[in-house]
Design a protein around this motif. Structure first.
Motif, mmCIF file in Angstrom:
data_model
loop_
_atom_site.group_PDB
_atom_site.id
_atom_site.type_symbol
_atom_site.label_atom_id
_atom_site.label_comp_id
_atom_site.label_asym_id
_atom_site.label_seq_id
_atom_site.Cartn_x
_atom_site.Cartn_y
_atom_site.Cartn_z
ATOM 1 N N GLU A 99 0.807 -1.239 0.143
ATOM 2 C CA GLU A 99 -0.139 0.220 -0.007
ATOM 3 C C GLU A 99 0.927 1.245 -0.005
ATOM 4 N N ASN A 122 4.583 6.368 2.328
ATOM 5 C CA ASN A 122 5.448 5.842 3.109
ATOM 6 C C ASN A 122 6.051 6.998 3.977
ATOM 7 N N GLY A 163 4.436 -5.302 8.395
ATOM 8 C CA GLY A 163 4.473 -6.985 8.065
ATOM 9 C C GLY A 163 5.097 -7.732 9.424
ATOM 10 N N VAL A 164 4.615 -7.350 10.552
ATOM 11 C CA VAL A 164 5.191 -8.404 11.718
ATOM 12 C C VAL A 164 4.073 -8.879 12.472
ATOM 13 N N SER A 165 2.695 -8.604 11.950
ATOM 14 C CA SER A 165 1.556 -9.115 12.752
ATOM 15 C C SER A 165 0.803 -10.355 12.301
ATOM 16 N N ASP A 190 1.819 -10.418 6.218
ATOM 17 C CA ASP A 190 2.770 -9.823 7.053
ATOM 18 C C ASP A 190 4.183 -10.607 7.021
ATOM 19 N N GLY A 234 4.237 -1.601 11.561
ATOM 20 C CA GLY A 234 3.931 -0.726 10.608
ATOM 21 C C GLY A 234 3.078 0.633 10.876
HETATM 22 N N1 LIG Z 1 -5.802 -10.082 14.228
HETATM 23 C C1 LIG Z 1 -4.865 -8.986 14.657
HETATM 24 N N2 LIG Z 1 -4.494 -7.910 13.987
HETATM 25 C C2 LIG Z 1 -3.873 -7.089 14.434
HETATM 26 C C3 LIG Z 1 -2.929 -7.501 15.655
HETATM 27 C C4 LIG Z 1 -3.134 -8.534 16.180
HETATM 28 O O1 LIG Z 1 -2.596 -9.201 17.295
HETATM 29 N N3 LIG Z 1 -4.162 -9.426 15.585
HETATM 30 N N4 LIG Z 1 -2.087 -6.710 16.073
HETATM 31 C C5 LIG Z 1 -2.193 -5.214 15.711
HETATM 32 C C6 LIG Z 1 -1.148 -4.410 16.189
HETATM 33 S S1 LIG Z 1 -1.225 -4.446 18.029
HETATM 34 C C7 LIG Z 1 -0.241 -3.958 15.227
HETATM 35 S S2 LIG Z 1 0.848 -2.986 15.981
HETATM 36 C C8 LIG Z 1 -0.314 -3.944 14.001
HETATM 37 C C9 LIG Z 1 0.908 -4.297 13.329
HETATM 38 O O2 LIG Z 1 0.863 -4.297 12.019
HETATM 39 P P1 LIG Z 1 2.416 -4.550 11.174
HETATM 40 O O3 LIG Z 1 3.423 -4.328 11.717
HETATM 41 O O4 LIG Z 1 1.852 -6.072 10.651
HETATM 42 O O5 LIG Z 1 2.081 -3.490 9.926
HETATM 43 P P2 LIG Z 1 1.436 -3.503 8.638
HETATM 44 O O6 LIG Z 1 0.305 -4.579 8.947
HETATM 45 O O7 LIG Z 1 2.329 -3.691 7.623
HETATM 46 O O8 LIG Z 1 0.784 -2.152 8.829
HETATM 47 C C10 LIG Z 1 -0.147 -1.527 10.137
HETATM 48 C C11 LIG Z 1 -0.447 -0.268 9.477
HETATM 49 O O9 LIG Z 1 0.604 0.620 9.378
HETATM 50 C C12 LIG Z 1 0.382 1.229 8.211
HETATM 51 N N5 LIG Z 1 1.936 1.316 7.770
HETATM 52 C C13 LIG Z 1 2.649 0.197 7.335
HETATM 53 N N6 LIG Z 1 3.926 0.630 6.769
HETATM 54 C C14 LIG Z 1 3.616 2.089 7.046
HETATM 55 C C15 LIG Z 1 4.848 3.176 6.498
HETATM 56 N N7 LIG Z 1 5.960 2.883 5.988
HETATM 57 N N8 LIG Z 1 4.445 4.303 6.806
HETATM 58 C C16 LIG Z 1 3.089 4.839 7.097
HETATM 59 N N9 LIG Z 1 2.443 3.786 7.506
HETATM 60 C C17 LIG Z 1 2.576 2.502 7.480
HETATM 61 C C18 LIG Z 1 -0.335 0.091 7.408
HETATM 62 O O10 LIG Z 1 -0.751 0.804 6.045
HETATM 63 C C19 LIG Z 1 -1.304 -0.243 8.097
HETATM 64 O O11 LIG Z 1 -2.464 0.716 8.269
HETATM 65 O O12 LIG Z 1 -1.193 -5.146 13.370
HETATM 66 C C20 LIG Z 1 -2.331 -4.830 14.416
HETATM 67 N N10 LIG Z 1 -3.301 -5.787 13.733
#
Ligand SMILES: Nc1nc2c(c(=O)[nH]1)N[C@H]1C(S)=C(S)[C@@H](COP(=O)(O)OP(=O)(O)OC[C@H]3O[C@@H](n4cnc5c(N)ncnc54)[C@H](O)[C@@H]3O)O[C@H]1N2
Ligand code: MOO
Ligand SMILES: [Mg+2]
Length: 415
Positions: free
Chosen positions: A196, A211, A260-262, A267, A308
């Motif tokens: 995205e 980003n 991408g760590v969730s 992820d 993220g």
């Molecule tokens: N079913 C579940 N869903 C989620 C859980 C869970 O335990 N079960 N954990 C939540 C938590 S807490 C978090 S923190 C996030 C972690 O997400 P990720 O690290 O996997 O990140 P993404 O899925 O890639 O993105 C999350 C969010 O951030 C935006 N994003 C990503 N990269 C960037 C960037 N470089 N600049 C700005 N914004 C960014 C992305 O578009 C998403 O909106 O997961 C929850 N979900």
């Protein structure tokens, strides 16, 4: 596999990271270039400071004993024998009944043991000779900074590992350290992941976002003394991401990824860590935001896989990466500076995990207060710019009420 992660407390996570922190190589730079870098040598005073008896006032250098009994009714008179500007060596010894005109910062002549301010004196000229009178007694040592009174030769001034700010530069310049041994800036590769993500130059497209994390992280890295290397934005393609991230280990001292760590289908960092040929230190933390933060070490190099969500990405950097970057630049204590403050507002948000709330610190009537910088959500970007601390809200309960004491960690420099 993806779902049963061991939940690790923040302190335990920090403990697991610490053994892998190593001070990096050093280089020699000019004093001006050393600003903001970390000192890689101990600096000792190579001379007394000041290195001569220095006058602290514009006035006259005298022998204090000559002023004994001086009063308004009974002024004492001195013959002025010399004028001593800054930067010259006095030529005349001050003998009983004589004085030398002296400037602030000039070397006090032999014989004199006090400097009297110009405003306390009267002068008169007779036959081409200047005389000065005083109407009070002067104690020995007045307005003189003796050699070595600020610091003695051989004293340790700055320890290696210390960040070089303006005050350190002043010290280094004072002692003639025109080149300085500093730690090499850790090279930090930064990857954003997510299909995205658009570059900041791109117009928005439906469903996509810019980003911001790579740029925020690069700034945080720079602030912590590192050299950020913003790498390509990786789409949600495991093989491509794995290749790019592993390649970064060849020339970076530390690697950061974001996103991408969730547990989402895309992820991909989770997949990378499933086939990780290094050590995985943890992949789930008892904290919010950033609970899925994952950290591994490969060939003595860290991969910090931050969440993220921008708020989680920021907090992850402050809690884990900043101390590591400082350690790589010689800082030997890795503990975060925690302070205690009174909560200025209610924070009625319970959490099963310790929460690190982006906060604002204020001092009112000599007391330190903290309050949330805005809506506390991992996905929120705007509060990052206002946060100067992270308020630590303990797990369980009902959050924190106004008036309660809390702990907080300072972030964002000293402004
Ligand atoms: N079913 C579940 N869903 C989620 C859980 C869970 O335990 N079960 N954990 C939540 C938590 S807490 C978090 S923190 C996030 C972690 O997400 P990720 O690290 O996997 O990140 P993404 O899925 O890639 O993105 C999350 C969010 O951030 C935006 N994003 C990503 N990269 C960037 C960037 N470089 N600049 C700005 N914004 C960014 C992305 O578009 C998403 O909106 O997961 C929850 N979900
Ligand atoms: O661990 Mo997350 O950052 O709270 O949404
Ligand atoms: Mg995700």
């Amino acid at each position: 596999m993806r779902f049963d992660r061991e939940v690790v407390k923040v302190e335990e996570a920090q403990k697991r990271i610490q053994p892998y922190i190593r001070a990096g190589q050093t280089e020699t730079v000019t004093l001006q270039q050393s600003f903001g870098r970390y000192l890689a040598e101990d600096i000792y005073a190579n001379v007394d400071l000041p290195h001569f008896h220095r006058s602290g006032m514009d006035g006259f250098a005298i022998r204090s004993a000559d002023t004994k009994g001086a009063s308004r009714e009974n002024p004492v008179w001195f013959k002025v024998i010399e004028t001593i500007p800054c930067g010259v060596v006095p030529q005349q010894e001050v003998k009983p009944g004589t004085a030398s005109r002296i400037m602030t910062g000039a070397a006090v002549p032999d014989g004199a043991d006090a400097v009297v301010m110009l405003e306390m004196t009267q002068t008169a000229e007779k036959d081409g000779t200047v005389f000065m009178s005083l109407q009070r007694e002067i104690s020995p040592g007045q307005n003189i900074a003796p050699a070595g009174s600020e610091v003695k030769q051989g004293t340790l001034l700055l320890r290696g590992g210390r960040k070089i700010n303006a005050g350190e530069v002043a010290v280094l310049a004072t002692f003639g350290c025109h080149t300085v041994k500093v730690y090499r800036q850790p090279r930090v590769a930064i990857f954003a992941t997510g299909s995205e993500l658009l570059s900041i130059e791109s117009p928005l497209e439906p469903g996509k976002i810019r980003n911001s994390n790579s740029h925020m992280l690069a700034s945080l890295v720079r602030e912590a003394g590192g050299l950020p290397l913003i790498r390509e934005t990786l789409p949600d393609d495991v093989d491509r991401a794995r290749t790019a991230i592993l390649n970064a280990f060849d020339d970076a001292d530390l690697v950061i990824s974001t996103g991408g760590v969730s547990v989402g289908d895309y992820d991909i960092l989770v997949d990378i860590f499933e086939h990780w040929d290094g050590k995985m230190l943890f992949n789930k933390l008892a904290m919010r935001p950033g609970s899925p933060t994952t950290v591994g070490v490969r060939n003595d190099t860290f991969l910090f896989a931050l969440s993220g969500n921008p708020g989680a990405c920021f907090v992850g950097f402050e809690l884990f990466i900043r101390p590591v970057l400082q350690g790589m630049q010689g800082k030997t204590t890795h503990d975060l500076a925690v302070f205690t403050a009174t909560m200025a507002e209610d924070f009625p948000k319970p959490s099963p995990f310790t929460r690190f709330v982006r906060g604002i610190r204020e001092v009112k009537d000599g007391k330190v207060f903290v309050k949330p910088a805005g809506i506390e959500k991992s996905s929120i970007t705007l509060t990052i710019k206002d946060a100067d601390c992270l308020i630590i809200v303990p797990p369980g309960g009902r959050g924190v009420s106004a008036g309660q004491m809390v702990k907080a960690i300072p972030v964002k420099g000293r402004e």
